[in-house]
Design a protein around this motif. Structure first.
Motif, short mmCIF file in Angstrom:
data_model
loop_
_atom_site.label_atom_id
_atom_site.label_comp_id
_atom_site.label_asym_id
_atom_site.label_seq_id
_atom_site.Cartn_x
_atom_site.Cartn_y
_atom_site.Cartn_z
N LEU B 213 -35.99 17.04 65.55
CA LEU B 213 -34.79 16.02 65.05
C LEU B 213 -34.68 16.30 63.70
N LEU B 214 -35.82 16.50 63.17
CA LEU B 214 -35.46 16.44 61.44
C LEU B 214 -35.45 17.85 60.94
N ASN B 215 -35.28 18.93 61.74
CA ASN B 215 -35.13 20.33 61.07
C ASN B 215 -33.75 20.63 61.00
N LYS B 216 -33.00 19.91 60.20
CA LYS B 216 -31.64 20.14 59.75
C LYS B 216 -31.55 19.24 58.42
N SER B 217 -30.77 19.50 57.47
CA SER B 217 -30.82 18.90 56.37
C SER B 217 -29.45 18.04 56.44
N PHE B 218 -29.61 16.80 56.11
CA PHE B 218 -28.44 15.78 56.08
C PHE B 218 -28.88 14.62 55.24
N LYS B 219 -28.03 13.85 54.78
CA LYS B 219 -28.34 12.63 53.83
C LYS B 219 -29.20 11.79 54.46
N GLY B 220 -30.09 11.46 53.83
CA GLY B 220 -31.28 10.47 54.32
C GLY B 220 -32.23 11.04 55.16
N GLN B 221 -32.25 12.50 55.05
CA GLN B 221 -33.58 13.13 55.76
C GLN B 221 -34.79 12.80 55.22
N GLY B 222 -34.79 12.88 53.86
CA GLY B 222 -36.15 12.34 53.22
C GLY B 222 -36.45 11.10 53.54
N ILE B 224 -35.77 9.42 56.21
CA ILE B 224 -36.26 9.24 57.53
C ILE B 224 -37.58 9.96 57.54
N ARG B 225 -37.94 11.17 57.09
CA ARG B 225 -39.28 11.79 56.87
C ARG B 225 -40.23 10.78 56.35
N GLY B 226 -40.20 10.07 55.35
CA GLY B 226 -40.96 9.27 54.79
C GLY B 226 -41.17 8.09 55.85
N LEU B 227 -40.07 7.72 56.50
CA LEU B 227 -40.53 6.33 57.45
C LEU B 227 -41.19 6.78 58.43
N TYR B 228 -41.00 7.96 59.20
CA TYR B 228 -41.81 8.36 60.09
C TYR B 228 -43.31 8.68 59.79
N LEU B 229 -43.54 8.60 58.75
CA LEU B 229 -44.88 9.08 58.16
C LEU B 229 -45.74 7.59 58.06
N PHE B 230 -44.91 6.49 58.31
CA PHE B 230 -45.65 5.13 57.85
C PHE B 230 -46.87 4.86 58.84
#
Lengths: 402, 411
Positions: B213-222, B224-230
């Motif tokens: 899902l996150l293997n593309k750059s878009f605004k807010g990718q960072g 969401i990546r942080g959120l999924y590490l919670f």
């Protein structure tokens, strides 16, 4: 199967099930009122919408808008994708209808973008399926991550009575002012949480410093020097990483009981760094290997000793790695539970995690436990969000390779 | 003769370097061997001994001193007993000094003797549960209350000790017999295997999905990546208790939601029913550790050369073909390393299950069994025996791991 008039309705039907479930759960958690997704109705409405969106390719075609508006409005009857309970406020009902229609319109247009009505090429078909899966993935992962943390924070702000009455009602009454935070106030006033917070912070920071003091020289030696047993050494670091903590905790418990180190912060500070040194050593040696040796050799040529080279050249160059390692070690020490649980019995010496365990009893109300959990989570999360870049790097280096 | 061969052996510089290397490693080596190697040896030792939690306090003599009686019949009494009911304590002696202002009026009985103000008794051996009482008749010279306090505050010196189970050379296989006894062990073993295998595979697949899902750059990718590490970053204690609260049969939101959606009429006890509890702890494990797999897979994905995908595009490969034929082979290495590592760590996991169910309702894994045996049943020896079983399993795993990792990572 690969025809627009089949793919469109199938994806539309499945997508509406996802959307209606999501909206029903979101609205339930937000208002506490009754919202129920209907799978069969969602499938029917979604198929209809999918057909309309494939048939009329214009972005805001009237037929598209009409079918979205209809399926939104149908939530007022018992034939909609979501059934709204009778005691729901007008506001919540309106929000549900509007969001159903709007979300469905925007997202379905995106998923079925440029999908022709007739036969599809392999690319068009797979792209549509991938867009569907992506949308589902974002909703799914966000939901599973956000819901527990949302429940944790909201529960801590409620009263026991309100919780038992309707476990779904997480709406909070903002008019009560500071009374909202009564669980937190009680924890800090009656349960000594201020001191636990300090102990945890103190122990974690000390662990970070001791770990660095031990692992920086060790990592440098493994990375730079050739000596007998180097390979065996790097392997045994990995092996130590694989010994379960509970196996070590048992003899440590016995030894600490016999020597009187149990129930002392000193004992905890002695034991925590040892659990983190192997990780830190592994992460750091990887980084040191990547540093160019030429700079260090230049330093040696100019007459610096090895230790001076480490202090004046290597360490300043590896500040980012040191930050990552420190954060990672801090996180491990802050979150550590097992050793604190086994080795500390005296409430005046608890770390935060041990203090939260104490709240897990039937005599202490649930919202206190959740407030304790929030207090334990917030500092580490703040640190994580503030320094996410370092943290991600630390996690990547520390865990797979280590 | 062999003038052209390079010098063999280590030169002075190499020796100096090796010495410095060992000096730099020494603190780590010492501390790690103290806290890891020594305990591991201790575990083996203890696992052959009938050692229980109460044996942490070896049998010893205990004494209480008090001033009794009144008027002419004043006396200091020492009450001595063996702390253990069935084990002898040898070499028991007692010595004490009477405070100023206290005078002994008569002699004391054997085995004690009074020498001026110094009292000394030699009891020899105290059998299990044996009690002794010594009376020293005294007169007081001064404020009786103050003297009484003074008498009771001064601790008599005691010697004597019982046999220490930890250090003697009696060994038995009783602990192992108990651990492997009956069907319980195999039950625990299968639970561990289920938890480990499904927890590992589940977390890996979820991580792969999230990484895609996150293997593309878009605004807010960072973000969401942080959120999924919670789930991984939050303290286990906080998230475990939240799950318990969320799935509580009486006041849990999950049950309320199910009832409201008409899927259930009566609440489900998620963490209290077999086999649901085991599935729930496995799901928790997947939830908590998918971020880790996600992070690594994403890092690997982003390092794949994009020209390969461009070439595939030119050749007309469809998205699924690119995934199966390009991404998956590229990711196979990291996936298998992750699988092995996560397998070992899930096998080792203790905190999560302990906090969620305490090992009840058919969720007792080997690690939880260590705790159960050692602390709940207070048989440390049996706990150590389970720990040895765990270590044996790990030895097998790490053998596989190193054979495999050596190929994969060139380590």
């Amino acid at each position: 199967m690969r025809n627009g008039f089949i793919t469109g309705p199938v994806l539309g039907a499945l997508w509406l099930v996802v959307i209606s479930t999501t909206i029903a759960i979101t609205m339930s958690f937000a208002t506490g009122a009754a919202f129920r997704p209907q799978v069969l109705m969602s499938l029917l409405w979604g198929a209809a919408a999918g057909l309309a969106y494939v048939r009329f390719p214009a972005r805001h075609a009237p037929a598209r808008l009409a079918v979205s508006a209809l399926l939104g409005l149908s939530c007022l009857t018992s034939l909609g994708p979501v059934v709204i309970g009778p005691e729901t406020s007008l506001q919540a009902t309106l929000v549900t209808i509007l969001s159903m229609a709007a979300v469905m319109h925007v997202s379905l247009a995106q998923i079925l973008k440029e999908l022709p009505f007739g036969e599809l090429t392999r690319h068009e078909f797979e792209d549509a399926v991938i867009r569907f899966c992506t949308g589902f993935g974002y909703i799914f992962f966000t939901a599973i991550v956000v819901i527990p943390f949302y429940v944790m924070v909201m529960t801590s702000l409620k009263s026991q009575q309100a919780l038992l009455q309707n476990p779904l009602d997480f709406s909070i009454d903002l008019t009560q002012g500071t009374a909202l935070f009564r669980s937190y106030i009680e924890l800090f006033r009656d349960f000594n949480f201020g001191s636990y917070l300090w102990t945890s912070f103190f122990v974690s920071v000390l662990t970070v410093f001791i770990t660095l003091a031990f692992s920086v020289p060790g990592a440098y030696a493994v990375a730079r020097f050739r000596f007998q047993g180097q390979k065996a050494f790097s392997r045994s670091i990995l092996l130590i990483y694989m010994v379960p903590m509970i196996v070590l905790a048992l003899p440590i418990y016995i030894a600490f009981s016999l020597t009187g180190l149990r129930n002392s912060i000193l004992g905890i500070v002695m034991i925590y760094p040892v659990t983190t040194i192997p990780v830190a050593l592994y992460m750091l040696q990887g980084y040191f290997r990547g540093l160019p040796t030429e700079v260090e050799e230049a330093g040696l040529m100019d007459g610096l000793s090895r230790l001076a080279v480490i202090w004046k050249i290597t360490l300043p160059l590896s500040l980012p790695a040191l930050a990552s390692v420190s954060l990672y070690v801090f996180m491990i020490a802050w979150n550590e539970f097992l050793l604190a649980f086994m080795l500390l019995d005296d409430p005046s010496k608890f770390t935060l995690t041990r203090g939260v365990t104490m709240l897990n009893s039937s005599e202490i109300p649930r919202q206190h436990l959740m407030a304790g959990a929030v207090i334990a989570t917030v500092p580490i999360m703040a640190l994580f969000l503030g320094l996410e870049r370092f943290m991600t790097k630390g996690l990547t280096a520390g865990s797979v390779k280590g | 003769m062999s003038s052209a061969t390079p010098p063999t052996g280590t030169g002075a510089l190499a020796k100096r370097e090796a010495r410095l290397a060992w000096a730099l490693l020494a603190p780590t080596l010492v501390s790690v061997s103290l806290v890891v190697v020594l305990p591991l040896l201790a575990i083996f030792w203890i696992s052959f001994k009938p050692f229980s939690l109460s044996d942490l306090r070896p049998p010893a003599p205990v004494v209480r001193e008090s001033l009794r009686g009144s008027g002419d019949d004043l006396r200091i009494e020492y009450r001595l007993r063996n702390s253990s009911q069935d084990i002898d304590v040898t070499g028991v002696t007692l010595s004490d000094t009477l405070p100023d202002g206290v005078t002994a009026t008569a002699g004391v009985t054997a085995p004690c003797q009074l020498n001026g103000r110094d009292l000394f008794c030699d009891f020899g051996t105290l059998t299990g549960g044996q009690r002794e009482r010594i009376r020293v008749p005294v007169t007081l010279d001064g404020d009786p209350d103050a003297l009484e306090q003074q008498i009771e505050a001064s601790e008599p010196k005691l010697t004597g000790s019982g046999p220490n189970i930890l250090t003697n050379l009696d060994f038995s296989l009783e602990n192992y017999a108990r651990v492997f006894d009956g069907s319980e062990f195999w039950g625990v073993f299968w639970v561990t295997l289920f938890y480990t295998v499904f927890g590992t595979i589940g977390a890996l697949l979820m991580g792969l999905f999230a990484a895609l899902l996150l293997n593309k750059s878009f605004k807010g990718q960072g973000f969401i990546r942080g959120l999924y590490l919670f789930p991984y970053v939050a303290p286990v204690i906080a998230v475990a208790f939240t799950w318990v609260a969320l799935f509580d049969p009486f006041s849990g939101s999950a049950n309320a939601l199910l009832v409201q959606m008409g899927l259930r009429t009566d609440p489900i006890n998620f963490f209290g029913e077999r086999p649901l509890a085991l599935i729930m702890v496995t799901v928790f494990e997947i939830w908590r550790y998918f971020p880790l797999s996600f992070l690594f897979i994403l890092a690997r994905m982003q390092s794949i050369d994009s020209s390969m995908y461009e070439a595939a595009d030119m050749d007309g490969a469809s998205p699924f073909q690119k995934f199966w034929l390009l991404s998956i082979p590229q990711l196979l290495g990291i996936l298998s390393v992750l699988f092995l590592l996560r397998f070992i760590w899930t096998f080792n996991k203790f905190d999560d299950i302990f906090l969620l169910t305490g090992g009840n309702a058919g969720t007792r894994t080997l690690t939880v069994n260590v705790y159960e045996q050692a602390f709940a049943i207070s048989n440390i020896g049996a706990g150590a025996a389970v720990a040895v079983v765990i270590l044996m399993c790990l030895l097998v795993f790490s053998f596989v791991f190193f054979r495999f990792i050596s190929r994969e990572e060139g380590l």
